[in-house]
Every structure is written in C-alpha cells, then in structure tokens.
Design a protein around this motif. Structure first.
Motif, short mmCIF file in Angstrom:
data_model
loop_
_atom_site.label_atom_id
_atom_site.label_comp_id
_atom_site.label_asym_id
_atom_site.label_seq_id
_atom_site.Cartn_x
_atom_site.Cartn_y
_atom_site.Cartn_z
N PRO A 212 0.81 -1.23 0.00
CA PRO A 212 0.00 0.00 0.00
C PRO A 212 0.84 1.27 0.00
O PRO A 212 2.05 1.25 0.26
CB PRO A 212 -0.80 -0.10 1.30
CG PRO A 212 -0.73 -1.53 1.71
CD PRO A 212 0.55 -2.05 1.18
N LEU B 2 -2.85 -7.36 -1.52
CA LEU B 2 -1.85 -6.58 -0.81
C LEU B 2 -1.04 -7.51 0.07
O LEU B 2 -1.59 -8.21 0.93
CB LEU B 2 -2.50 -5.47 0.02
CG LEU B 2 -3.30 -4.43 -0.79
CD1 LEU B 2 -3.85 -3.36 0.13
CD2 LEU B 2 -2.44 -3.81 -1.89
N ALA C 176 -5.65 -3.31 4.66
CA ALA C 176 -4.56 -4.00 3.97
C ALA C 176 -4.56 -5.49 4.32
O ALA C 176 -4.35 -6.35 3.45
CB ALA C 176 -3.22 -3.37 4.34
N PHE D 225 -8.50 3.20 -1.90
CA PHE D 225 -7.68 2.15 -1.33
C PHE D 225 -8.24 0.77 -1.67
O PHE D 225 -7.53 -0.12 -2.15
CB PHE D 225 -7.58 2.32 0.18
CG PHE D 225 -6.57 1.44 0.87
CD1 PHE D 225 -5.31 1.93 1.15
CD2 PHE D 225 -6.89 0.14 1.25
CE1 PHE D 225 -4.37 1.13 1.80
CE2 PHE D 225 -5.96 -0.66 1.89
CZ PHE D 225 -4.69 -0.17 2.17
#
Length: 516
Positions: free
Chosen positions: A125, A160, A154, A393
């Motif tokens: 990230p 991720l 995350a 995100f």
C-alpha cells in the motif's frame, strides 16, 4: 433463448453473485510472472545507459552528507573530496555484484511469507499521506486509529502483501514518537510483512529493536522481515538522516530501497533517457554503499518517478514518460541482477474521479509491463500523495488483484477439457450449463466486486450508486468482518513496554537526528 436456457443462465448468475459475496479473505501468493517484459531498449542502448551512469559516478560524483559514510568510502578506496565522492566503475560493479537477486520475506504468519526478484513481485500500500479521505469521503487530518483502519484494510485485501507502515500520518501523536506507534500498528493489525520507518538513524534502530522482539534477534540475521526506504535527494545527494537509517537496517541484514526521488525536468534533465541515466547513477551509488556497510545484505534498486508540469511546476502522474522510465529502469535492474521497486496507482486527482482512475490504471499497466518486484504505493494514493482515500484504497487493492491475474499469464491446465466442451456444445449452443463451466466459473474470469456490470435498470433500482459509494460500503463491510490476528501475549507486552520506555526517553520536541 428457451426457458431451460434462461433458467440455467440465471442460475449461473446467482452462483457468481454468491461467490462475489462470500469469497474468503486469503492473501494471494507473490505474483509469479507469466507474461513477457516490456523492454523498449536493445542491448546496445542498455549498455549506453550503463556507461553514461558510470561516467557520472566517475567524473561528476555523488555527495554523501554524512561523516560515517565518507569515512567508509575512504576506507573502501573511493575518491573523497570533502563531501563529494567519485567512484571507479569497477568498484561499483564489484560492490553491487554481492546483492542477492531474490529476497525471501518472512511474515508473522508463515502462510503470508513471500519472495521477490527473479520474476516474482508483491503489492504494497501507499505510505506517507498527511491527510485522508475517510469512510464518509471527508478530507481531514489522520489519527492513529485511522492508520489502524488502513492496516486492517490491507490485512483484508488479498492482493496486498504488506501492511506497509505510515499509510497516513497519525497527527494525534508527537512526531518523535510516531515511528514507535506506526510500527506497532503494522505489527498488531496484520500478520503480513510490513515496512519499517526510516525517519532517522535512531528511529531505524528502534524499529530493528521492535522487530527483534517480535521475531527474535537471531532470526533477523538470516531472514528479511521488514523493508526500509532510503530516499536520495536528486540530483546526486544522499543525506545523513537517510544514510543513518540505511545503516540501522543493513547491519541487521534487512532490505532497503535505494530510491532517488525523481521530479523529471526539475531535479533531472528535461528528457526521459538522460533522466534515467542520472537516477541509475544515484541508485547504483546507494546500492553500492549497502555492500560497504555489510557485504551480501539484501537491497532493492528503488526510485520514485514523477514528471513536472512545465507550466506550473507541479508533479504529474500517469504520463507517457513515466511509463517509459519504468520500462527502462526494469531493464537496467535486470542488467545488474538486482530486485527493483517502483510506485503504483499514482495520481494527482483531488477526488476519486475519472482522472484518478485513468492515472492509476496507466501506472498499474506500465508497472506490470516493466516487471517491478516491490510494487509500492499500490493502494490509496491521491492528490500526488497528499491524501489516502479509503474508497480508492479498496478499489486499488482490487485492481492489483486483477493485475495479479493478468500478469500471471494464461492458464493451460484445463485446455483439453475446454476443447472437449466445444465438441459437446457444438454450433448454436451455449456453455453456461456445461460441466466444464460449472467446475471453472469461479476462476475462469476475474469478477470484480466493486465494478458494476448490471443493466442500467438494475443499477437504478439499486440506488444508482457510483464507484465511491460502493467502495466505501465495501470498506465498511471489510472492517466489520475484520478479525485481529492476535500477537503472542508475551511479545505484545514486551513491545508495549519498549514503546512506553522509549516514549519516556525521547522528548516530544526532539529533532530527527538527536540521539536518545
């Protein structure tokens, strides 16, 4: 279409929806590349860049604003003139030859161990945002709780591979103490690998101490558990703060990213190819110094790329030249046999709008074509890094999953079975009810959770929700479903004791390079 066919189609749609809403949260393995690299340079051009970079190192030199580094370079035989260091190209080649071409990372949860280099890549990230756009899409200062929220997201995002470190700056904590709380948040809220703060040499030492508590001192000696980022000051400067942090990590054999900070046209020549020659020289000088500190220590060829608007001076993302530089840098890193880092899903847009999507998608596709190994800033980056968007995100994380699928290459394991289905269905039929489809529909085609592919009528009936609203709802769902991967109780207590002791020792107004 017959009633039977319609029923079969609706059944298939229902099954696909069930998969989308009940997919387990498991981290994807490191991306193992299955497609060719995008390589615009031939061998002669690669060697031309190499020669130009070596000439810069020999004739122009690099400033090391750090007395320890200058003494190290003198002992190694470099030409040190005050703070300016000039290098023989044979010395540089010899030093970087001891950098491993692959790094194995070890997470708190062994199921989340990953490797990078030699065709393997991970997504990490974004970090460093002084603002966020929150769960209500409001731009504001972040807190430590906001940082914890991003670490949780995350952890819940399959593509991720890391919880990074200060995704957003916890503004409710004193600057001299933040590295402690940031590191603990990375460790606490996820059992994936994480990054370590490099805001000073002493802060780097604190991070290493915390890693030793979590993993054991002897473990760090032969296992990479974290990554430090060492930014250069382009053009051709490394400073004491970054070099002190580099030594803290490298002495304990923890990888660092040697990252020139490129603002093309401002701190590099206003031309793509010469800019690559300069940043290549900068990266090589940093990589070489890691091997002066400790030969054989893992290190990563890094950079941050942007170009500067010749009208306003503002940094830009998603431009053609950035893509070309990524392709070229990938070739140079492979030429030297070292893993390399780049930045992903970057954008200058102030909201999660079409500009944001175009810039991010352009960057992602270029990064995948270039073959970067450590793909940083892969989720949330907005407003040239000034804020991390919750909505972006989670969408970026899904885009990384899509990129992971694409760059893994085509699957051939069901080729014969699928060809048999062609014979079974024949002309004019359909495959929706065929056994091969029923067995493979979950993996046959990537099914985004956050993109809407329904009819306009269904989209309106469900509230005409655009991507930001859908993404924020998805983030809230992930946070509701999040289960903390508990730290060992004794290790957690030792970490907290360490943090509280160091916070007592470090004054809240301490400077970055003050030793406490």
């Amino acid at each position: 279409m017959t009633k039977a066919e319609l029923k079969s189609r609706r059944g298939g749609r229902a099954a696909r929806k069930a998969v989308r809403t009940s997919r387990p949260i498991e981290m994807l393995p490191a991306l193992k590349r299955g497609i060719p690299y995008t390589e615009p340079m031939d061998q002669e051009q690669i060697e031309k860049i190499d020669d130009a970079s070596m000439s810069i190192l020999e004739e122009v030199g690099v400033i090391f604003r750090d007395p320890i580094a200058l003494d190290d370079w003198k002992k190694a035989g470099a030409d040190v003139q005050g703070e300016l260091v000039k290098f023989d190209r044979a010395m540089i080649r010899e030093l970087i030859s001891s950098i491993p071409s692959q790094i194995s990372y070890y997470a708190r949860n062994p199921a989340n161990n990953v490797e990078i280099g030699d065709g393997k890549s991970i997504f990490v990230p974004m970090t460093g945002a002084p603002f966020l756009r929150d769960l209500e899409d409001k731009r504001r200062w972040p807190t430590l709780d906001d940082l914890g929220m991003f670490h949780k997201l995350a952890h819940m995002s399959p593509a991720l591979h890391s919880s990074a470190h200060h995704i957003v700056e916890p503004m409710d904590h004193p600057v001299p103490h933040r590295h402690l709380r940031i590191t603990y948040s990375s460790m606490k809220h996820s059992d994936k690998i994480f990054m370590g703060m490099t805001t000073s040499g002493k802060n780097g030492e604190d991070v290493m101490d915390m890693c030793e508590i979590l993993f054991g001192k002897d473990f760090l000696e032969n296992h990479a558990v974290t990554t430090g980022n060492i930014n250069g000051n382009s053009p051709l400067v490394w400073d004491e703060t970054m070099l002190g942090a580099m030594r803290a990590f490298v002495k304990r054999r923890q990888p660092v990213l040697c990252s020139p900070f490129v603002l093309g046209g401002a701190n590099t020549p206003a031309s793509t190819v010469p800019a690559v020659a300069q940043l290549n020289a900068e990266a090589l000088s940093g990589l070489a110094y890691t091997q002066i500190i400790r030969k054989g220590a893992p290190a990563i060829y890094g950079h941050y790329l942007s170009t500067v608007s010749m009208q306003s001076g503002a940094p830009m993302a998603g431009t053609p030249e950035i893509s070309l530089m990524n392709f070229m840098i990938g070739q140079m890193a492979r030429f030297y046999g070292v893993p390399w880092r780049t930045s992903n899903t970057l954008g200058g847009a102030k909201t999660f709008d079409a500009q944001s999507g175009y810039e991010s998608a352009t960057t992602l596709m270029a990064v995948l074509g270039a073959g970067a190994n450590y793909i940083w800033h892969s989720a949330g980056w907005s407003e040239a890094g000034m804020h991390c968007s919750v909505a972006k995100f989670v969408v970026d994380a899904e885009q990384c999953a899509m990129g992971h699928r694409m760059a893994s290459g085509p699957r051939w394991d069901d080729f014969d079975e699928a060809l048999a289905a062609v014979r079974d269905v024949g002309p004019g039929g359909h495959y929706l009810g065929h056994p091969h489809t029923q067995e493979n529909f979950e993996r046959a085609f990537f099914m985004p959770q956050l993109f809407d592919n329904n009819s306009i009528e269904q989209w309106i009936a469900e509230g005409s929700k655009e991507i930001t609203e859908r993404a924020l709802a998805h983030a809230q769902k992930l946070l509701r479903e999040y289960e903390e991967p508990k730290l060992d109780e004794a290790k957690n207590e030792e970490l907290m004791d360490y943090i509280l002791r160091r916070e007592r020792e470090i004054p809240e107004n301490a400077g970055l390079n003050e030793e406490y």
